[in-house]
Write a protein that holds these residues in place. Structure first.
Motif, PDB file in Angstrom:
ATOM      1  N   CYS A   1       0.855  -1.181   0.000  1.00  0.00           N
ATOM      2  CA  CYS A   1       0.000   0.000   0.000  1.00  0.00           C
ATOM      3  C   CYS A   1       0.895   1.237   0.000  1.00  0.00           C
ATOM      4  CB  CYS A   1      -0.895  -0.007   1.240  1.00  0.00           C
ATOM      5  SG  CYS A   1      -1.966   1.450   1.407  1.00  0.00           S
ATOM      6  N   CYS A   2       0.432   2.307  -0.611  1.00  0.00           N
ATOM      7  CA  CYS A   2       1.150   3.581  -0.565  1.00  0.00           C
ATOM      8  C   CYS A   2       0.183   4.697  -0.209  1.00  0.00           C
ATOM      9  CB  CYS A   2       1.788   3.913  -1.921  1.00  0.00           C
ATOM     10  SG  CYS A   2       3.343   3.051  -2.259  1.00  0.00           S
ATOM     11  N   THR A   3       0.708   5.723   0.428  1.00  0.00           N
ATOM     12  CA  THR A   3      -0.014   6.973   0.624  1.00  0.00           C
ATOM     13  C   THR A   3       0.972   8.095   0.322  1.00  0.00           C
ATOM     14  OG1 THR A   3      -1.318   8.309   2.168  1.00  0.00           O
ATOM     15  CG2 THR A   3       0.380   6.887   3.143  1.00  0.00           C
ATOM     16  N   LEU A   4       0.806   8.695  -0.852  1.00  0.00           N
ATOM     17  CA  LEU A   4       1.805   9.614  -1.407  1.00  0.00           C
ATOM     18  C   LEU A   4       1.209  10.966  -1.764  1.00  0.00           C
ATOM     19  CD1 LEU A   4       3.305   7.032  -3.977  1.00  0.00           C
ATOM     20  CD2 LEU A   4       4.115   7.432  -1.631  1.00  0.00           C
ATOM     21  N   GLY A   5      -0.041  11.204  -1.391  1.00  0.00           N
ATOM     22  CA  GLY A   5      -0.696  12.440  -1.782  1.00  0.00           C
ATOM     23  C   GLY A   5      -1.516  12.262  -3.046  1.00  0.00           C
ATOM     24  N   MET A   6      -1.777  13.355  -3.728  1.00  0.00           N
ATOM     25  CA  MET A   6      -2.633  13.316  -4.914  1.00  0.00           C
ATOM     26  C   MET A   6      -1.945  12.606  -6.082  1.00  0.00           C
ATOM     27  SD  MET A   6      -4.512  17.041  -4.845  1.00  0.00           S
ATOM     28  CE  MET A   6      -3.019  18.007  -4.589  1.00  0.00           C
ATOM     29  N   LEU A   7      -2.759  11.936  -6.872  1.00  0.00           N
ATOM     30  CA  LEU A   7      -2.284  11.185  -8.045  1.00  0.00           C
ATOM     31  C   LEU A   7      -3.104  11.570  -9.264  1.00  0.00           C
ATOM     32  CD1 LEU A   7      -2.295   7.434  -6.879  1.00  0.00           C
ATOM     33  CD2 LEU A   7      -0.262   8.823  -7.260  1.00  0.00           C
ATOM     34  N   ASN A   8      -2.483  11.508 -10.434  1.00  0.00           N
ATOM     35  CA  ASN A   8      -3.273  11.574 -11.655  1.00  0.00           C
ATOM     36  C   ASN A   8      -3.447  10.153 -12.204  1.00  0.00           C
ATOM     37  OD1 ASN A   8      -0.957  10.888 -13.234  1.00  0.00           O
ATOM     38  ND2 ASN A   8      -0.372  13.053 -13.402  1.00  0.00           N
ATOM     39  N   GLU A   9      -4.194  10.027 -13.293  1.00  0.00           N
ATOM     40  CA  GLU A   9      -4.512   8.699 -13.829  1.00  0.00           C
ATOM     41  C   GLU A   9      -3.257   7.946 -14.259  1.00  0.00           C
ATOM     42  OE1 GLU A   9      -7.453   8.785 -16.872  1.00  0.00           O
ATOM     43  OE2 GLU A   9      -8.961   9.782 -15.620  1.00  0.00           O
ATOM     44  N   TYR A  10      -2.335   8.648 -14.902  1.00  0.00           N
ATOM     45  CA  TYR A  10      -1.114   8.005 -15.392  1.00  0.00           C
ATOM     46  C   TYR A  10      -0.277   7.473 -14.234  1.00  0.00           C
ATOM     47  CZ  TYR A  10       3.612   7.690 -17.382  1.00  0.00           C
ATOM     48  OH  TYR A  10       4.865   7.265 -17.749  1.00  0.00           O
ATOM     49  N   GLN A  11      -0.152   8.255 -13.178  1.00  0.00           N
ATOM     50  CA  GLN A  11       0.643   7.826 -12.022  1.00  0.00           C
ATOM     51  C   GLN A  11       0.000   6.632 -11.325  1.00  0.00           C
ATOM     52  OE1 GLN A  11       0.438  11.638 -10.236  1.00  0.00           O
ATOM     53  NE2 GLN A  11       2.339  12.390 -11.154  1.00  0.00           N
ATOM     54  N   ALA A  12      -1.327   6.642 -11.221  1.00  0.00           N
ATOM     55  CA  ALA A  12      -2.023   5.500 -10.627  1.00  0.00           C
ATOM     56  C   ALA A  12      -1.775   4.241 -11.443  1.00  0.00           C
ATOM     57  CB  ALA A  12      -3.520   5.794 -10.538  1.00  0.00           C
ATOM     58  N   GLN A  13      -1.791   4.373 -12.756  1.00  0.00           N
ATOM     59  CA  GLN A  13      -1.550   3.218 -13.618  1.00  0.00           C
ATOM     60  C   GLN A  13      -0.123   2.697 -13.461  1.00  0.00           C
ATOM     61  OE1 GLN A  13      -4.079   1.736 -15.345  1.00  0.00           O
ATOM     62  NE2 GLN A  13      -2.550   0.107 -15.552  1.00  0.00           N
ATOM     63  N   ARG A  14       0.843   3.600 -13.323  1.00  0.00           N
ATOM     64  CA  ARG A  14       2.245   3.172 -13.120  1.00  0.00           C
ATOM     65  C   ARG A  14       2.391   2.407 -11.803  1.00  0.00           C
ATOM     66  NH1 ARG A  14       6.832   7.428 -13.794  1.00  0.00           N
ATOM     67  NH2 ARG A  14       8.034   5.489 -14.006  1.00  0.00           N
ATOM     68  N   LEU A  15       1.704   2.872 -10.769  1.00  0.00           N
ATOM     69  CA  LEU A  15       1.755   2.162  -9.488  1.00  0.00           C
ATOM     70  C   LEU A  15       1.135   0.773  -9.618  1.00  0.00           C
ATOM     71  CD1 LEU A  15       0.862   5.123  -7.131  1.00  0.00           C
ATOM     72  CD2 LEU A  15       2.931   3.723  -6.940  1.00  0.00           C
ATOM     73  N   LYS A  16       0.035   0.682 -10.320  1.00  0.00           N
ATOM     74  CA  LYS A  16      -0.607  -0.614 -10.548  1.00  0.00           C
ATOM     75  C   LYS A  16       0.343  -1.559 -11.276  1.00  0.00           C
ATOM     76  CE  LYS A  16      -3.904  -3.699 -11.117  1.00  0.00           C
ATOM     77  NZ  LYS A  16      -4.405  -4.521  -9.980  1.00  0.00           N
ATOM     78  N   GLU A  17       1.006  -1.065 -12.308  1.00  0.00           N
ATOM     79  CA  GLU A  17       1.928  -1.901 -13.085  1.00  0.00           C
ATOM     80  C   GLU A  17       3.123  -2.337 -12.257  1.00  0.00           C
ATOM     81  OE1 GLU A  17       2.730   0.640 -16.387  1.00  0.00           O
ATOM     82  OE2 GLU A  17       0.764   0.280 -17.344  1.00  0.00           O
ATOM     83  N   ALA A  18       3.486  -1.545 -11.258  1.00  0.00           N
ATOM     84  CA  ALA A  18       4.614  -1.906 -10.381  1.00  0.00           C
ATOM     85  C   ALA A  18       4.226  -2.955  -9.345  1.00  0.00           C
ATOM     86  CB  ALA A  18       5.142  -0.657  -9.673  1.00  0.00           C
TER      87      ALA A  18
END
Length: 332
Positions: free
Chosen positions: A136-153
């Motif tokens: 799990c991460c809590t890093l502040g606000m995300l956009n769609e692209y950043q959320a997708q990169r986290l999912k892929e990781a």
């Protein structure tokens, strides 16, 4: 409103009046109803054990009135740059060895930026995932692209709390809007990442604000998979340093109402546990809490230690929930 009507279906159309009626029930009746619903959707003796590590501490530009990591407040929190990967992985392995199944990494950022630090966090996510922990991460606000990169990781869950109601929000935070939080939750959901979102009580809010926050959470298109219920831990140097502590009965009302309105959700008994006796924590579990943070700290605030929690589990007959188990399966 009968117990049978409450458990008949998972709803995302709760009205504020319905939630108020639940929240204001006589306390023992409320605990009883929540306990029954909890046991319909979850194994009653099973509790998810999570560990939270601050991977980047302090220096945050936001003005959250409760937070000692805000750069503008004079607290004892020391600014710490992003931890090295080996330090994080060692902490994750230690957490797993101690019985945790979810490992959350928090960074005191207002928002994620597409830079080298984010790339380093993505690497940490991937390697903690390889250890066999829900990441799990809590890093502040995300956009769609950043959320997708986290999912892929390999990110399993993302925490982004609403904190309080929309009406009370601007009295606590002015450096971002309530809609910004809801947008981040939507980006996380669209990326296929498990949503973790709850709030804090004890911020000077009213019961109507607490009901309002639960109304927003329980009326999202899909309920969050995890809802942390935090009691404010007042910190010297923050605007809320003199706030009175909330009672355990207020925590129980929040936990039970969250359980009834969001039956499948993991309801996490989070900040404030150090002020609770073991019997008080037991009542929270009876009321539907089935997740805790274990370890000496929650980012920068105190938390009961692993040994204390192991003794509590033994005494109460609780067992840790296995990693990657889907929440909310109806129990026969």
């Amino acid at each position: 409103m009968s117990l049978n009507s409450l458990t008949a279906e998972i709803r995302t159309n709760w009205t504020p009046e319905e939630i108020k009626e639940i929240y204001e029930k006589p306390l023992l009746e409320l605990i009883y109803e929540a306990s029954n619903i909890h046991r319909k959707y979850h194994t009653g003796s099973e509790v998810q054990v999570c560990t939270l590590l601050s991977v980047k501490t302090g220096g945050c530009p936001e003005d959250c009135a409760y937070c000692p990591q805000a750069a503008r407040y004079h607290t004892d929190v020391k600014v710490q740059a992003l931890l090295q990967e080996e330090t994080v992985l060692a902490a994750a392995q230690k957490a797993k060895d101690a019985g945790s199944t979810r490992f959350c990494m928090g960074a005191a950022w207002r928002e994620v930026r597409d830079n080298r630090d984010f790339d380093r966090v993505l690497g940490m996510v991937s390697k903690v995932n390889d250890i066999g922990l829900e990441v799990c991460c809590t890093l502040g606000m995300l956009n769609e692209y950043q959320a997708q990169r986290l999912k892929e990781a390999g990110l399993y869950a993302y925490n982004h709390n609403l904190d309080t109601s929309g009406d009370h929000y601007e009295k606590i935070i002015t450096t971002r809007k309530y809609e910004d939080r809801l947008n981040t939750i939507e980006h996380v959901r669209n990326a296929g990442i498990s949503v973790c979102s709850g709030g804090i009580i004890g911020l000077g809010e009213t019961d109507e604000d607490r009901i309002g926050m639960l109304h927003v959470l329980s009326n999202l298109p899909e309920h969050p998979e995890s809802v942390p219920v935090n009691a404010l831990v007042p910190v010297a140097g923050t605007p809320l340093e003199n706030q009175p502590r909330v009672s355990v009965w207020e925590m129980i009302r929040m936990i039970a109402t969250a359980r009834i309105t969001m039956p499948r959700t993991m309801v996490r008994l989070s900040a404030g546990r150090t002020e609770m006796s073991l019997p008080e924590q037991a009542l929270c579990f009876m009321a539907g809490a089935n997740s805790i943070f274990s370890g000496d700290k929650l980012l920068t605030t105190p938390n009961p230690g692993v040994n204390e929690d192991q003794l509590m589990f033994q005494l109460l007959g609780l067992s840790p929930r296995k990693a990657f188990k889907e929440a909310g399966e109806v129990v026969a």
